[in-house]
Design a protein around this motif. Structure first.
Motif, mmCIF file in Angstrom:
data_model
loop_
_atom_site.group_PDB
_atom_site.id
_atom_site.type_symbol
_atom_site.label_atom_id
_atom_site.label_comp_id
_atom_site.label_asym_id
_atom_site.label_seq_id
_atom_site.Cartn_x
_atom_site.Cartn_y
_atom_site.Cartn_z
ATOM 1 N N ARG A 132 -5.195 -1.771 4.074
ATOM 2 C CA ARG A 132 -4.006 -2.607 4.371
ATOM 3 C C ARG A 132 -2.743 -1.747 4.307
ATOM 4 O O ARG A 132 -1.858 -1.857 5.145
ATOM 5 N N ALA B 188 -10.810 -5.550 8.293
ATOM 6 C CA ALA B 188 -9.341 -5.505 8.325
ATOM 7 C C ALA B 188 -8.840 -4.490 9.349
ATOM 8 O O ALA B 188 -7.736 -4.613 9.858
ATOM 9 N N ASP C 172 -7.495 -2.629 -0.011
ATOM 10 C CA ASP C 172 -6.073 -2.375 -0.273
ATOM 11 C C ASP C 172 -5.604 -1.081 0.368
ATOM 12 O O ASP C 172 -4.500 -1.004 0.917
ATOM 13 N N ASP D 17 -0.146 -1.082 7.387
ATOM 14 C CA ASP D 17 1.294 -1.364 7.275
ATOM 15 C C ASP D 17 2.108 -0.160 7.728
ATOM 16 O O ASP D 17 3.048 -0.289 8.504
#
Ligand SMILES: [Zn+2]
Length: 337
Positions: A100, A133, A97, A104
């Motif tokens: 990510r 990721a 998280d 962003d």
């Protein structure tokens, strides 16, 4: 936070500075090398130099942050909106998280600065999904973003992550460089710094950890010594307590550093005992959490004895600083107090 403010790594820092000056800085970097040698500082200096309002230059640095402008100041305080630091949370891991979220943000234009810099400290703590990721972003970072992964265990990163970053290996610092950092940034005296640096294995982090670990333990040892001395008038038993105070560490510099930390803890306890002996209404004790225990010692350590003991510890510290042998100093001290 500037390149010139970093001690050591001259060649590598001038390389980074030149790459920034010429616009050839790779957008994904991996700073590898031992813990506590300045990798994260170097990453922060990149962020500052890229965003500085008035960058300057130096003899071996084509460009460097000024350290004074609002952007430099905010980066130094860790509050610049375009400099993002990702590091392990309480769990010890950097979770997907967190990654990510950073990806962003990296896709937007910088808020204020020219370049967004994402520093991933302890990058080896990225869980595998988080590393996966990151792959696409590391391969093609958004145009205004730079990613710097910092790791003392870069081999633990997935090969796919490593292959997408330009690796830069930071070497060990010399003992003189470590001593200079301990004096400048960590309030060491010259002689303490030299002693600690000699045992630090090329890492400021290790020197500081050695000191950090010792503090709590040193206070316990000092407290035990006071109880022992309060009971024992027999010199043989006191000398035994001295051996415990010196401890079992190897190397004369290490021994000296170790004993000095214990003696400072002892001085701090004696100062508190002095306050208690003076029956001050509300004594402000440095070791307030030990007040109950210290109260029990005030029978043995009245004001006069406490003052004498404090002076003896002070003289012992001076003797250590002048290179007296730690064992000799400890033996002398326990017979004085
Ligand atoms: Zn600046």
């Amino acid at each position: 936070m500037s390149f010139r403010g970093i001690i050591g790594h001259r060649r590598l820092l001038s390389l980074l500075s030149r790459a920034i000056a010429r616009g050839t800085l790779p957008p994904s970097l991996l700073f590898a090398g031992s813990r506590g040698i300045g990798k994260r500082r170097a990453a922060t200096a990149i962020a500052a130099t890229l965003n500085c309002a008035h960058p300057g230059s130096g003899s071996t640095l084509e460009i460097d942050a000024c350290g004074e402008c609002p952007s430099c100041r905010r980066i130094a305080r860790g509050v610049h909106p375009d400099v993002v630091v990702l590091e392990p949370g309480d769990s010890g891991a950097i979770k997907i998280d967190q990654v990510r979220d950073v990806i962003d943000r990296a896709n937007y234009r910088p808020f204020e600065g020219r370049r967004r810099v994402v520093i991933v400290d302890d990058a080896d703590a990225l869980v595998p999904q988080a590393q996966n990721a990151l792959l696409k972003t590391l391969e093609e970072p958004p145009s205004a973003s730079v990613f710097v992964l910092v790791s003392s265990m870069s081999d633990a990163l997935l090969p796919t992550v490593r292959s997408r970053c330009r690796p830069l290996r930071f070497g060990e610092l010399s003992a003189a460089e470590i001593a200079a950092i301990l004096v400048r940034d960590h309030q060491y005296s010259e002689s303490d710094a030299r002693a600690a640096a000699a045992e630090a294995g090329g890492s400021v982090g290790l020197a500081l950890e050695a000191r950090g670990v010792d503090v709590g333990e040193a206070r316990d040892a000092a407290q035990r010594l006071l109880h022992e001395i309060a009971r024992a008038s027999d010199p043989a038993r006191r000398l035994e307590a001295a051996r415990e105070l010196v401890g079992k560490v190897s190397g004369p510099n290490r021994e000296r550093d170790y004993l000095a930390v214990r003696l400072r803890a002892l001085a701090s306890l004696l100062r508190d005992l002095g306050l208690l002996a003076a029956r001050t209404e509300t004594p402000s004790l440095a070791n307030a959490d030990l007040q109950m225990d210290l109260n029990r010692l005030t029978d043995a350590f009245d004001g006069e004895r406490t003052t004498r003991a404090f002076d003896a510890v002070d003289r012992a510290l001076v003797a250590l600083d002048r290179n007296a042998g730690p064992k000799v100093v400890a033996d002398w001290l326990v017979l004085q107090i």
